[in-house]
Design a protein around this motif. Structure first.
Motif, mmCIF file in Angstrom:
data_model
loop_
_atom_site.group_PDB
_atom_site.id
_atom_site.type_symbol
_atom_site.label_atom_id
_atom_site.label_comp_id
_atom_site.label_asym_id
_atom_site.label_seq_id
_atom_site.Cartn_x
_atom_site.Cartn_y
_atom_site.Cartn_z
ATOM 1 N N ARG A 51 13.386 12.151 -11.967
ATOM 2 C CA ARG A 51 14.090 11.521 -13.093
ATOM 3 C C ARG A 51 14.283 12.520 -14.238
ATOM 4 O O ARG A 51 15.350 12.565 -14.857
ATOM 5 N N ALA A 52 13.253 13.317 -14.518
ATOM 6 C CA ALA A 52 13.351 14.318 -15.595
ATOM 7 C C ALA A 52 14.409 15.376 -15.278
ATOM 8 O O ALA A 52 14.967 15.984 -16.196
ATOM 9 N N GLN A 53 14.698 15.571 -13.983
ATOM 10 C CA GLN A 53 15.734 16.518 -13.567
ATOM 11 C C GLN A 53 17.122 15.884 -13.589
ATOM 12 O O GLN A 53 18.100 16.509 -13.183
ATOM 13 N N GLY A 54 17.211 14.624 -14.013
ATOM 14 C CA GLY A 54 18.494 13.946 -14.123
ATOM 15 C C GLY A 54 18.883 13.137 -12.904
ATOM 16 O O GLY A 54 20.008 12.638 -12.823
ATOM 17 N N MET A 55 17.970 12.997 -11.954
ATOM 18 C CA MET A 55 18.273 12.218 -10.753
ATOM 19 C C MET A 55 17.914 10.749 -10.983
ATOM 20 O O MET A 55 17.030 10.431 -11.779
ATOM 21 N N GLN A 56 18.607 9.878 -10.291
ATOM 22 C CA GLN A 56 18.321 8.444 -10.348
ATOM 23 C C GLN A 56 17.585 8.058 -9.070
ATOM 24 O O GLN A 56 18.111 8.254 -7.963
ATOM 25 N N VAL A 57 16.376 7.536 -9.207
ATOM 26 C CA VAL A 57 15.608 7.088 -8.044
ATOM 27 C C VAL A 57 16.158 5.732 -7.619
ATOM 28 O O VAL A 57 16.146 4.772 -8.386
ATOM 29 N N LEU A 58 16.668 5.664 -6.396
ATOM 30 C CA LEU A 58 17.290 4.441 -5.882
ATOM 31 C C LEU A 58 16.332 3.597 -5.053
ATOM 32 O O LEU A 58 16.439 2.379 -5.028
ATOM 33 N N ASP A 59 15.434 4.260 -4.340
ATOM 34 C CA ASP A 59 14.541 3.547 -3.423
ATOM 35 C C ASP A 59 13.268 4.360 -3.255
ATOM 36 O O ASP A 59 13.306 5.589 -3.282
ATOM 37 N N ARG A 60 12.157 3.664 -3.080
ATOM 38 C CA ARG A 60 10.876 4.327 -2.810
ATOM 39 C C ARG A 60 10.216 3.664 -1.618
ATOM 40 O O ARG A 60 10.247 2.452 -1.476
ATOM 41 N N ASN A 61 9.626 4.496 -0.783
ATOM 42 C CA ASN A 61 8.878 4.034 0.383
ATOM 43 C C ASN A 61 9.702 3.115 1.281
ATOM 44 O O ASN A 61 9.232 2.066 1.723
ATOM 45 N N TRP A 62 10.946 3.537 1.566
ATOM 46 C CA TRP A 62 11.795 2.774 2.484
ATOM 47 C C TRP A 62 11.236 2.936 3.891
ATOM 48 O O TRP A 62 10.984 4.045 4.346
ATOM 49 N N ARG A 63 11.021 1.801 4.543
ATOM 50 C CA ARG A 63 10.424 1.827 5.873
ATOM 51 C C ARG A 63 11.326 1.153 6.894
ATOM 52 O O ARG A 63 12.018 0.190 6.589
ATOM 53 N N CYS A 64 11.252 1.694 8.077
ATOM 54 C CA CYS A 64 11.837 1.045 9.235
ATOM 55 C C CYS A 64 10.833 1.230 10.371
ATOM 56 O O CYS A 64 9.785 1.846 10.176
ATOM 57 N N ARG A 65 11.156 0.762 11.541
ATOM 58 C CA ARG A 65 10.179 0.842 12.630
ATOM 59 C C ARG A 65 9.893 2.273 13.080
ATOM 60 O O ARG A 65 8.920 2.532 13.753
ATOM 61 N N TRP A 66 10.732 3.246 12.675
ATOM 62 C CA TRP A 66 10.558 4.630 13.115
ATOM 63 C C TRP A 66 9.919 5.526 12.055
ATOM 64 O O TRP A 66 9.689 6.694 12.314
ATOM 65 N N GLY A 67 9.664 4.984 10.877
ATOM 66 C CA GLY A 67 9.018 5.809 9.865
ATOM 67 C C GLY A 67 9.363 5.394 8.451
ATOM 68 O O GLY A 67 9.843 4.285 8.210
ATOM 69 N N GLU A 68 9.124 6.321 7.532
ATOM 70 C CA GLU A 68 9.277 6.029 6.111
ATOM 71 C C GLU A 68 9.927 7.213 5.393
ATOM 72 O O GLU A 68 9.656 8.373 5.711
ATOM 73 N N ILE A 69 10.774 6.876 4.431
ATOM 74 C CA ILE A 69 11.330 7.865 3.514
ATOM 75 C C ILE A 69 10.664 7.617 2.171
ATOM 76 O O ILE A 69 10.701 6.499 1.648
ATOM 77 N N ASP A 70 10.060 8.662 1.606
ATOM 78 C CA ASP A 70 9.296 8.492 0.376
ATOM 79 C C ASP A 70 10.174 8.114 -0.806
ATOM 80 O O ASP A 70 9.892 7.152 -1.518
ATOM 81 N N ILE A 71 11.231 8.882 -1.044
ATOM 82 C CA ILE A 71 12.119 8.619 -2.190
ATOM 83 C C ILE A 71 13.560 8.866 -1.780
ATOM 84 O O ILE A 71 13.869 9.864 -1.138
ATOM 85 N N VAL A 72 14.433 7.946 -2.163
ATOM 86 C CA VAL A 72 15.874 8.131 -2.035
ATOM 87 C C VAL A 72 16.406 8.194 -3.466
ATOM 88 O O VAL A 72 16.120 7.317 -4.279
ATOM 89 N N ALA A 73 17.153 9.246 -3.767
ATOM 90 C CA ALA A 73 17.639 9.441 -5.130
ATOM 91 C C ALA A 73 19.097 9.876 -5.126
ATOM 92 O O ALA A 73 19.611 10.374 -4.124
ATOM 93 N N GLN A 74 19.735 9.675 -6.259
ATOM 94 C CA GLN A 74 21.104 10.135 -6.464
ATOM 95 C C GLN A 74 21.058 11.335 -7.390
ATOM 96 O O GLN A 74 20.475 11.268 -8.473
ATOM 97 N N ASP A 75 21.629 12.452 -6.956
ATOM 98 C CA ASP A 75 21.707 13.658 -7.770
ATOM 99 C C ASP A 75 23.185 14.020 -7.892
ATOM 100 O O ASP A 75 23.763 14.625 -6.988
#
Length: 122
Positions: free
Chosen positions: A24-48
């Motif tokens: 966020r301090a770098q100007g990115m917008q955090v859209l999602d955190r800890n997105w999970r599906c049956r195959w794993g997890e993405i820690d952070i999804v952001a818009q830059d």
């Protein structure tokens, strides 16, 4: 007293919070955190700006076993690319630019955490 698992989990959660604040301090917008599906997890999804960024957060207390970013092996990178594709299919089928970053957080016994952001790591 907390178990070793609970201690590691707390360090990981702290690292993800530090990473999200850093992005966020770098100007990115955090859209999602800890997105999970049956195959794993993405820690952070952001818009830059015009890029959708999938961030793998690696947190360590020491570098005794290597830096946090060294924990992202080629196999882990391949898994992140697959997970990013699944996320895109579900949430953003027409996304433009996409990249995968690693945010490495080192949490020392004393003092502030340090962050290393590897852009386009995978």
């Amino acid at each position: 007293m907390a178990s070793t698992y609970e201690q590691r989990r707390a360090v990981g959660v702290h690292g993800e919070n530090v990473a999200a604040d850093y992005l966020r301090a770098q100007g990115m917008q955090v859209l999602d955190r800890n997105w999970r599906c049956r195959w794993g997890e993405i820690d952070i999804v952001a818009q830059d700006a015009d890029a959708l960024v999938f961030c793998e957060v690696k947190t360590r207390r020491t570098t005794a076993y290597g830096t946090p970013s060294e924990a992202v092996t080629p196999q882990k990178a391949a898994r992140l690319r697959r997970l990013a594709g699944l996320y895109l299919a579900e949430h953003r089928p027409h996304a433009g630019l996409v990249r995968i970053d690693v945010v490495a957080v080192l949490v020392p016994a004393r003092g502030a955490a340090t962050v290393t952001h590897v852009v386009g790591a995978a």
